[in-house]
Design a protein around this motif. Structure first.
Motif, short mmCIF file in Angstrom:
data_model
loop_
_atom_site.label_atom_id
_atom_site.label_comp_id
_atom_site.label_asym_id
_atom_site.label_seq_id
_atom_site.Cartn_x
_atom_site.Cartn_y
_atom_site.Cartn_z
N ILE A 155 -22.24 13.85 -0.18
CA ILE A 155 -22.10 14.82 -1.27
C ILE A 155 -22.00 16.23 -0.71
CG2 ILE A 155 -23.24 15.83 -3.28
CD1 ILE A 155 -24.53 13.08 -3.77
N LEU A 156 -22.82 16.54 0.30
CA LEU A 156 -22.82 17.87 0.90
C LEU A 156 -21.52 18.14 1.65
CD1 LEU A 156 -24.56 20.37 1.13
CD2 LEU A 156 -25.71 19.34 3.10
N ILE A 157 -21.05 17.15 2.38
CA ILE A 157 -19.79 17.30 3.11
C ILE A 157 -18.63 17.54 2.14
CG2 ILE A 157 -18.06 16.06 4.48
CD1 ILE A 157 -20.38 14.79 6.03
N ASN A 158 -18.63 16.82 1.04
CA ASN A 158 -17.57 17.00 0.06
C ASN A 158 -17.59 18.40 -0.54
OD1 ASN A 158 -16.11 14.52 0.04
ND2 ASN A 158 -17.78 13.53 -1.02
N SER A 159 -18.79 18.95 -0.72
CA SER A 159 -18.89 20.31 -1.23
C SER A 159 -18.34 21.31 -0.21
CB SER A 159 -20.35 20.65 -1.57
OG SER A 159 -20.77 19.96 -2.72
N PHE A 160 -18.58 21.05 1.08
CA PHE A 160 -18.00 21.90 2.12
C PHE A 160 -16.47 21.80 2.10
CE2 PHE A 160 -22.12 22.53 4.15
CZ PHE A 160 -21.96 23.78 4.73
N GLU A 161 -15.96 20.60 1.89
CA GLU A 161 -14.50 20.42 1.86
C GLU A 161 -13.87 21.20 0.71
OE1 GLU A 161 -14.07 16.21 1.63
OE2 GLU A 161 -14.41 15.89 3.77
N LEU A 167 -11.73 25.16 7.02
CA LEU A 167 -12.64 25.04 8.16
C LEU A 167 -12.43 23.68 8.82
CD1 LEU A 167 -14.99 26.81 9.34
CD2 LEU A 167 -16.56 25.28 8.14
N PRO A 168 -12.37 23.63 10.15
CA PRO A 168 -12.18 22.34 10.83
C PRO A 168 -13.21 21.30 10.39
CG PRO A 168 -11.95 24.14 12.39
CD PRO A 168 -12.43 24.75 11.11
N GLU A 169 -12.77 20.06 10.29
CA GLU A 169 -13.64 18.99 9.80
C GLU A 169 -14.93 18.88 10.58
OE1 GLU A 169 -13.47 14.14 8.98
OE2 GLU A 169 -11.75 15.18 9.86
N ALA A 170 -14.85 18.98 11.90
CA ALA A 170 -16.05 18.86 12.73
C ALA A 170 -17.07 19.94 12.40
CB ALA A 170 -15.67 18.93 14.21
N GLU A 171 -16.59 21.15 12.12
CA GLU A 171 -17.50 22.25 11.78
C GLU A 171 -18.12 22.04 10.40
OE1 GLU A 171 -16.07 26.23 12.52
OE2 GLU A 171 -14.75 25.54 14.13
N ARG A 172 -17.36 21.50 9.45
CA ARG A 172 -17.90 21.20 8.13
C ARG A 172 -19.00 20.16 8.23
NH1 ARG A 172 -12.28 20.88 6.35
NH2 ARG A 172 -12.57 18.62 6.12
N HIS A 173 -18.76 19.12 9.01
CA HIS A 173 -19.76 18.05 9.16
C HIS A 173 -21.01 18.57 9.85
CE1 HIS A 173 -17.35 14.17 8.33
NE2 HIS A 173 -16.71 15.19 7.78
N GLN A 174 -20.83 19.37 10.87
CA GLN A 174 -21.98 19.92 11.59
C GLN A 174 -22.83 20.80 10.67
OE1 GLN A 174 -21.35 23.11 14.54
NE2 GLN A 174 -22.53 21.86 15.99
N ALA A 175 -22.18 21.62 9.86
CA ALA A 175 -22.90 22.50 8.94
C ALA A 175 -23.66 21.69 7.90
CB ALA A 175 -21.92 23.45 8.26
N ALA A 176 -23.01 20.66 7.35
CA ALA A 176 -23.66 19.82 6.33
C ALA A 176 -24.85 19.09 6.93
CB ALA A 176 -22.65 18.82 5.77
N HIS A 177 -24.68 18.56 8.13
CA HIS A 177 -25.77 17.84 8.81
C HIS A 177 -26.97 18.76 9.03
CE1 HIS A 177 -27.44 14.81 11.66
NE2 HIS A 177 -27.96 15.88 12.20
N THR A 178 -26.72 19.97 9.47
CA THR A 178 -27.81 20.92 9.75
C THR A 178 -28.56 21.29 8.48
OG1 THR A 178 -26.55 21.81 11.61
CG2 THR A 178 -28.39 23.12 10.80
N ILE A 179 -27.82 21.54 7.39
CA ILE A 179 -28.47 21.90 6.13
C ILE A 179 -29.33 20.75 5.62
CG2 ILE A 179 -28.04 22.37 3.68
CD1 ILE A 179 -25.68 24.10 4.55
#
Length: 222
Positions: A155-161, A167-179
C-alpha cells in the motif's frame, strides 16, 4: 474507489476472506464466527498466542468447544483468522482514509495514519505485537505476519508510485521500506520508554523522507 484501492482489497479478500460488513443482514454463521473471533483476538491480546486454547475461546464466548471448531476450525486456522482480522482492520483504516485524498497527498495521509492513534487500538496494535512475538517460534504464524506486512508495504509503495511517479523504482521501494520500519519501531520504543524525549523523531524522519522523495522526483523529471 480507484483501481488501486479495489485491487488491494481484492488481494486481501482472496487471502483472508471477506471483511466484516456493516450493511445488510449478516448470516447467523458470520455472526457466530465474528463473535468467536472476537474471543480469539481478546485472548491473544491479553495472554499471547501461547495462551490461546479452544477451551478458553469457548468459555469467553459462552459456548462449547465443538462450536469453536465448527466455525473457526483448528487452532492454527484461528490464528490465521486473527492475522486476517488485523490486516483487514488496518486495510480499512488506511484505504478509507486515502479514498478522498489526491494522489500527490497520499503519502502525508499515510504518515498521519501510521504515526497517529488510529493503529494504537489494542485489537490492532497489541494483537500484532503478540503475533510477531509468537512468529519467532512458529513458522506458520511467521508466514502469515510476513504476508500482512508485505501488504502494508505494498500500500505504501503504491502511494509512492502515485505521488512521485518519476522517482526510480528502487528509491521508491527504499523510502517505503524505511517509513514502514520507522512506523513499526516507534510505538515499541514508546512502550519501552526508550528515549522518550525524541519519540516524535520517527514521524519527523518519515516526513523528511517524503519531502526528499518529492524534491528528488522534481530533479529527475527535469
Amino acid at each position: 474507489l480507484d483501481n488501486l484501492t479495489k485491487n488491494l482489497r481484492l488481494k486481501i479478500t482472496k487471502i483472508y476472506g471477506q471483511p466484516r460488513r456493516h450493511m445488510g443482514r449478516p448470516s447467523l454463521r458470520s455472526i457466530r464466527r465474528e463473535e468467536l473471533l472476537d474471543a480469539v483476538v481478546g485472548i491473544i491480546t491479553t495472554k499471547g498466542v501461547a495462551g490461546l486454547t479452544v477451551a478458553d475461546v469457548a468459555k469467553l464466548a459462552g459456548t462449547q468447544s465443538s462450536k469453536v471448531h465448527h466455525y473457526l476450525g483448528s487452532r492454527e486456522e484461528m490464528i490465521s483468522a486473527a492475522v486476517g482480522r488485523a490486516l483487514i482492520s488496518v486495510e480499512e483504516i488506511v484505504l478509507n482514509a486515502l479514498t478522498s485524498v489526491e494522489p500527490e497527498n497520499r503519502l502525508e495521509a499515510q504518515i498521519e495514519i501510521l504515526f497517529g492513534t488510529s493503529l494504537l487500538e489494542p485489537h490492532i496494535n497489541q494483537l500484532i505485537d503478540q503475533l510477531i512475538a509468537a512468529s519467532y517460534l512458529d513458522e506458520g504464524i511467521r508466514s502469515n505476519v510476513s504476508r500482512m506486512y508485505k501488504r502494508f508495504l505494498e500500500i505504501l509503495i503504491n502511494s509512492f508510485e502515485l505521488a512521485v511517479p518519476d522517482l526510480p523504482e528502487a528509491e521508491r521501494h527504499q523510502a517505503a521500506h524505511t517509513i514502514l520500519a520507522l512506523a513499526h519501531a516507534t510505538p515499541t520504543f514508546e512502550w519501552l520508554t526508550l528515549d522518550t524525549n525524541n519519540i516524535n523523531d520517527g514521524r519527523l524522519a518519515a516526513e523528511q523522507i517524503v519531502a526528499n522523495a518529492k524534491l528528488r522526483c522534481q530533479e529527475v523529471s527535469k
